[in-house]
Design an enzyme around this catalytic site. Structure first.
Site, short mmCIF file in Angstrom:
data_model
loop_
_atom_site.label_atom_id
_atom_site.label_comp_id
_atom_site.label_asym_id
_atom_site.label_seq_id
_atom_site.Cartn_x
_atom_site.Cartn_y
_atom_site.Cartn_z
N HIS A 155 -21.41 19.95 8.53
CA HIS A 155 -21.09 18.52 8.38
C HIS A 155 -21.84 17.65 9.38
O HIS A 155 -21.93 16.43 9.17
CB HIS A 155 -19.58 18.32 8.52
N HIS A 173 -22.58 16.00 0.35
CA HIS A 173 -23.17 17.32 0.15
C HIS A 173 -22.81 17.87 -1.22
O HIS A 173 -23.51 18.73 -1.77
CB HIS A 173 -22.74 18.29 1.26
#
Length: 501
Positions: A155, A173
């Site tokens: 992340h 993502h």
């Protein structure tokens, strides 16, 4: 590049063309098996039978022996999926907890297994739902591929992309995972295997929707499955209640890897889940509901998440290392280039435009920049500092954000001073996700209700960090006492408490 929804034109004919016998064999699992016989005109080949290789077994540290269909095995052995071996599940947490060395590779395999297990449990307990083998297979594939769009350092990469200000909306993502999924199918010529596994274009759309967690770009509603099977979308990524197999796996895996106790039984949740029809905002939806007796077990799930964020995911040193890695990536941006299959060169922040370039970006970036001179001297210097644990200076934390004018007054004298924000909650801000879950009693399984639950107070911390640079790393200690004195005076003036850890 594919738009993330439909197969590329070269494959669409294979799925939609009437000449393909596999299109009419939907919901079957055929594989070609050929025999031959000699004749005056040579070898004659004829279609005799169809069969797929048996499922493959994987030994996993969390779920023991995992059995996945052959198509999942083939996906696992593609370069696009194998890339996950070099993406640590917890990013740079490895620099704080030495055992946090597990990767997204095994997490995705575990998520695929749990998705299939959850589906089969519902299928067994409620046969009237008409869950078929394709539904299960699609969710296993979606669980397997739900993280293939993650960038380096997990992340953290999303924060790097936001720092580069390339997206008007938050970097996703999941959207990159859909693009990578299309590329994986094309690059490894998997369309035929998908067809032979009984999957058609509608199934492909469903897989992408399950990965994305919401309607695909350009659509306002889910179209991969009929409304009666809406509950299938809640198994891998459940944005409404946050109860999903992705969370089941990563909490159990992370806690086991770091030897931190998380008391949660996912099998008990699966066995005590029912699908019910509810009317909400004038719309009928079939949703997952949970038996009241497992309420405490579900609360353990969110308590575990809270504890992991507090002790691991947002650990002070981890957040400081993250800040340093982002600074290093920003410094490397003008120098680092990655090539796509067609020879086009991309920067770190633009490689997402071509999956063939993006898939080359992994946690090995640190090694490339540090040892191979790929990202410039400044980036290499920062990574070298991380390796030597010469981190940015930490001076305590605030529990509330100071007023802009007060903070700007301090930053004016110390321009390299930053606040790193952390926030611990149950995953839905100030709300308790269980307030949005449906519950039922054993005596009336079709009657559902919600339980208003309070969440623990969200805890925010603002770490005070000074970004020492190359010159200051050797001399900053001399001025440390002076800075601490100025910081205390500023806090007293602003009537703010600085907490030390």
């Amino acid at each position: 590049m594919s738009n993330g929804l439909t197969p590329r034109p070269s494959h669409r004919k294979k799925l939609e063309g009437v000449e393909s016998p596999l299109v009419t064999a939907k919901r079957m699992k055929p594989v070609l098996s050929l025999t031959s016989s000699d004749s005056d005109e040579g070898m004659e080949r004829s279609l005799v039978s169809v069969t797929l290789p048996p499922p493959k077994t994987f030994h996993d540290m969390v779920h023991q022996n995992i059995e996945l269909p052959y198509i999942c095995y083939k996906i696992i052995n593609t370069p696009q999926f194998s890339r996950l071996r070099n993406l640590k599940q917890l990013g740079v947490c490895y620099f704080v907890y030495p055992s946090a060395s597990h990767n997204r590779f095994e997490h995705c395999i575990g998520t695929a297994y749990l998705a299939g297990k959850y589906c089969r449990t519902l299928q067994r307990n409620q046969p009237e739902l008409l869950i078929d083998t394709n539904d299960i297979l699609c969710l296993e594939i979606a669980g397997l591929c739900h993280d293939i769009g993650h960038g380096p350092f997990s992340h953290l990469w999303e924060n790097f992309m936001e720092r580069c200000a390339l997206f008007g909306n938050k970097y996703s993502h999941e959207e990159i995972s859909i693009q990578m999924f299309d590329f994986m199918i094309e690059d490894n010529k998997l369309w035929e295997l998908f067809e032979l596994s009984g999957l058609d274009q509608q199934d492909i759309i469903f897989i992408k929707e399950a990965i994305f967690g919401r309607p695909l770009p350009g659509y306002t509603k889910l179209i991969g499955r009929e409304p009666q099977k809406y509950f299938l979308y809640q198994i891998i990524s459940n944005d409404e209640t946050k109860i999903d197999v992705d969370k089941f796996d990563y909490l159990l895996r992370d806690s086991k890897q770091l030897n931190i106790t998380v008391a949660f039984e996912y099998e008990r949740v699966m066995e005590n889940t029912r699908v019910v029809l509810v009317e909400e905002e004038g719309e009928s939806k079939w949703k997952l509901a949970y038996r009241q007796k497992i309420f405490e077990n579900l609360e353990d799930l969110f308590r575990g998440r809270y504890r992991m964020h507090q002790a691991v995911y947002q650990h002070r040193v981890d957040r400081i290392v993250e800040e340093m890695v982002i600074d290093a990536l920003v410094a490397a941006e003008p120098y680092f280039q990655v090539s796509a299959n067609d020879g086009t060169m991309y920067k770190l922040s633009t490689a997402y435009n071509d999956p063939s370039a993006f898939m080359k970006l992994t946690d090995l970036l640190m090694e490339y920049i540090l040892n191979w001179g790929c990202g410039g001297l400044e980036a290499a210097f920062i990574f070298n500092r991380i390796q030597r644990r010469d981190l940015y200076q930490y001076f305590g934390y605030l529990k509330e954000l100071p007023k802009d004018e007060g903070w700007n007054k301090l930053v004016k004298n110390y321009p390299k001073l930053v606040l790193i924000h952390t926030n611990f909650n149950y995953g839905k801000g100030r709300e308790n996700p269980l307030s949005f879950a449906l519950f039922f009693d054993k005596s009336q399984p079709k009657e559902t209700y919600r339980v208003k639950c309070s969440a623990p107070p969200a805890q925010s911390k603002f770490y005070i960090v000074y970004k020492t640079d190359k010159e200051e790393t050797m001399s900053f200690g001399v001025n440390l006492d002076i800075f601490k004195t100025n910081l205390k005076e500023w806090a007293h003036e602003q009537k703010i408490i600085i907490y030390m850890e």
